[in-house]
Design an enzyme around this catalytic site. Structure first.
Site, PDB file in Angstrom:
ATOM      1  N   GLU A   1     -14.263   5.243  38.518  1.00 27.73           N
ATOM      2  CA  GLU A   1     -12.799   4.552  38.408  1.00 27.73           C
ATOM      3  C   GLU A   1     -12.553   3.372  39.502  1.00 27.73           C
ATOM      4  OE1 GLU A   1     -10.357   8.081  38.408  1.00 27.73           O
ATOM      5  OE2 GLU A   1     -11.420   8.483  36.191  1.00 27.73           O
TER       6      GLU A   1
ATOM      7  N   HIS B   1     -16.275   6.293  43.635  1.00 27.59           N
ATOM      8  CA  HIS B   1     -15.891   7.044  42.249  1.00 27.59           C
ATOM      9  C   HIS B   1     -15.874   5.807  41.188  1.00 27.59           C
ATOM     10  CE1 HIS B   1     -13.866   8.813  38.952  1.00 27.59           C
ATOM     11  NE2 HIS B   1     -13.859  10.093  39.496  1.00 27.59           N
TER      12      HIS B   1
ATOM     13  N   LYS C   1      -7.264  12.762  41.519  1.00 28.95           N
ATOM     14  CA  LYS C   1      -6.917  11.460  41.095  1.00 28.95           C
ATOM     15  C   LYS C   1      -5.289  11.150  41.244  1.00 28.95           C
ATOM     16  CE  LYS C   1     -10.331  12.113  37.347  1.00 28.95           C
ATOM     17  NZ  LYS C   1     -10.943  11.430  36.286  1.00 28.95           N
TER      18      LYS C   1
ATOM     19  N   SER D   1     -16.149  16.348  32.873  1.00 30.44           N
ATOM     20  CA  SER D   1     -15.522  17.046  32.194  1.00 30.44           C
ATOM     21  C   SER D   1     -16.257  18.689  32.399  1.00 30.44           C
ATOM     22  CB  SER D   1     -15.843  16.741  30.491  1.00 30.44           C
ATOM     23  OG  SER D   1     -15.205  15.396  30.422  1.00 30.44           O
TER      24      SER D   1
ATOM     25  N   GLY E   1     -13.219  12.428  32.216  1.00 22.71           N
ATOM     26  CA  GLY E   1     -12.346  12.687  31.390  1.00 22.71           C
ATOM     27  C   GLY E   1     -12.560  12.386  30.016  1.00 22.71           C
TER      28      GLY E   1
ATOM     29  N   GLU F   1     -22.034  11.298  38.345  1.00 24.20           N
ATOM     30  CA  GLU F   1     -21.131  11.344  37.188  1.00 24.20           C
ATOM     31  C   GLU F   1     -21.313  10.287  36.296  1.00 24.20           C
ATOM     32  OE1 GLU F   1     -17.244  13.229  39.251  1.00 24.20           O
ATOM     33  OE2 GLU F   1     -17.013  11.137  39.346  1.00 24.20           O
TER      34      GLU F   1
ATOM     35  N   ASN G   1     -10.815  16.557  42.159  1.00 25.83           N
ATOM     36  CA  ASN G   1     -10.557  15.239  42.484  1.00 25.83           C
ATOM     37  C   ASN G   1      -9.059  15.385  41.448  1.00 25.83           C
ATOM     38  OD1 ASN G   1      -9.925  12.581  42.331  1.00 25.83           O
ATOM     39  ND2 ASN G   1     -11.543  12.029  41.055  1.00 25.83           N
TER      40      ASN G   1
HETATM   41  C1  PEP Z   1     -13.802  12.917  38.078  1.00 24.70           C
HETATM   42  O1  PEP Z   1     -12.897  12.403  38.269  1.00 24.70           O
HETATM   43  O2  PEP Z   1     -14.692  12.907  39.048  1.00 24.70           O
HETATM   44  C2  PEP Z   1     -14.095  13.716  36.862  1.00 24.70           C
HETATM   45  C3  PEP Z   1     -15.119  14.282  36.659  1.00 24.70           C
HETATM   46  O3  PEP Z   1     -13.243  13.805  35.970  1.00 24.70           O
HETATM   47  P1  PEP Z   1     -13.130  14.903  34.793  1.00 24.70           P
HETATM   48  O4  PEP Z   1     -13.522  16.205  35.452  1.00 24.70           O
HETATM   49  O5  PEP Z   1     -11.810  14.955  34.425  1.00 24.70           O
HETATM   50  O6  PEP Z   1     -14.241  14.395  33.792  1.00 24.70           O
END
Ligand code: PEP
Length: 258
Positions: free
Chosen positions: A104, A102, A13, A219, A180, A174, A11
């Site tokens: 976000e 997601h 973003k 992460s 992040g 997630e 992803n």
């Molecule tokens: C994501 O944006 O779905 C995500 C898991 O981000 P990160 O790997 O940076 O934590």
């Protein structure tokens, strides 16, 4: 031993530029080719911002790396929906997948369980494979609400789309506190929730639950991917930050191939 194929999805973003994306895709192609047969054991997917999809699709040609979007409109077809992008349009520029719900989007754009279920249905109706994101915030985990939150998110999808719809998509667990932040769920924490997700769906349909791929996101990096992916109900990863570095993403794919 299950027969589910691993997937590693990136992803991107709201990161990238024409030049940076081209360099990233070229690095991915080269790195994955370097993995040889191992790369063929894993489905790989990248999800750039909308405006770059067509260019990235061209650059990915014949690479075996699939293309996905990060969001789509809950409405299908054409219409007066300023700023929105329909599933049909995503298909036309080469997408096979789309991320839905997601955290976000849930937190920053107030996407409700209902709108997310409608987007999931729109993805299916337009021939896209949706990846439904679920997960709890830190306050919810600390309040022992993880199962309740994930159950609510799954139940809303099943109520709106029916359990069979989950047989045509993927789920990504997630935990919001791990996205992040550099703070990853332990393999045991991830496994516990992944098993819960599978069990919740199995209560409706054990066959769909058994074949559903449940990705972990939060992460994921080259250094922790292998132990996460070794968990029996973790079928790969949805990767944010680390998907912007070709070498790191390729190492995560290699970890999923083990
Ligand atoms: C994501 O944006 O779905 C995500 C898991 O981000 P990160 O790997 O940076 O934590």
């Amino acid at each position: 031993m299950n027969t589910r194929r691993s997937m590693v999805a990136g992803n991107w973003k709201m990161y990238g530029s024409g030049a940076a994306n081209a360099a990233l895709v070229d690095g991915l192609r080269q790195g994955l080719a370097g993995l040889g047969a191992a790369a063929g054991a894993v489905d790989t997917l990248v999800c750039p911002p909308f405006v770059y999809l067509a260019a990235v699709a061209g650059r990915l040609a014949d690479s075996g790396i699939a293309l996905g979007a990060q969001n789509l409109c809950a409405e299908t077809g054409q219409g007066a929906y300023t700023g929105e992008v329909a599933g049909e349009m995503l298909r036309e520029v080469g997408c096979s997948h789309v991320i839905v719900g997601h955290s976000e989007r849930r937190a920053l754009y107030a996407e409700s369980d209902e709108i997310i279920a409608r987007k999931y249905a729109a993805a299916l109706a337009t021939g896209l494979t949706p990846i439904l994101c679920v997960g709890e915030t830190l306050a919810e985990r600390d309040g022992d609400q993880t199962s309740a939150v994930v159950a609510r998110q799954l139940d809303a999808l099943i109520a709106h789309c029916g359990v069979a719809a989950l047989g045509r998509g993927l789920v990504a667990y997630e935990p919001v506190w791990a996205i992040g932040t550099g703070r990853t769920a332990t393999p045991a924490q991830a496994q516990e929730v992944h098993a819960f997700i599978r069990g919740r769906i199995a209560a409706h349909d054990a066959i769909i639950a058994g074949s559903l791929r449940v990705l972990y996101g939060g992460s994921v990096k080259a250094g922790n991917a292998r132990e996460l992916f070794a968990m029996p109900d973790v079928d790969g990863g949805l990767v944010g930050g680390a998907s912007l570095k070709a070498e790191e993403f390729v190492a995560i794919v290699a970890a999923a191939a083990v």
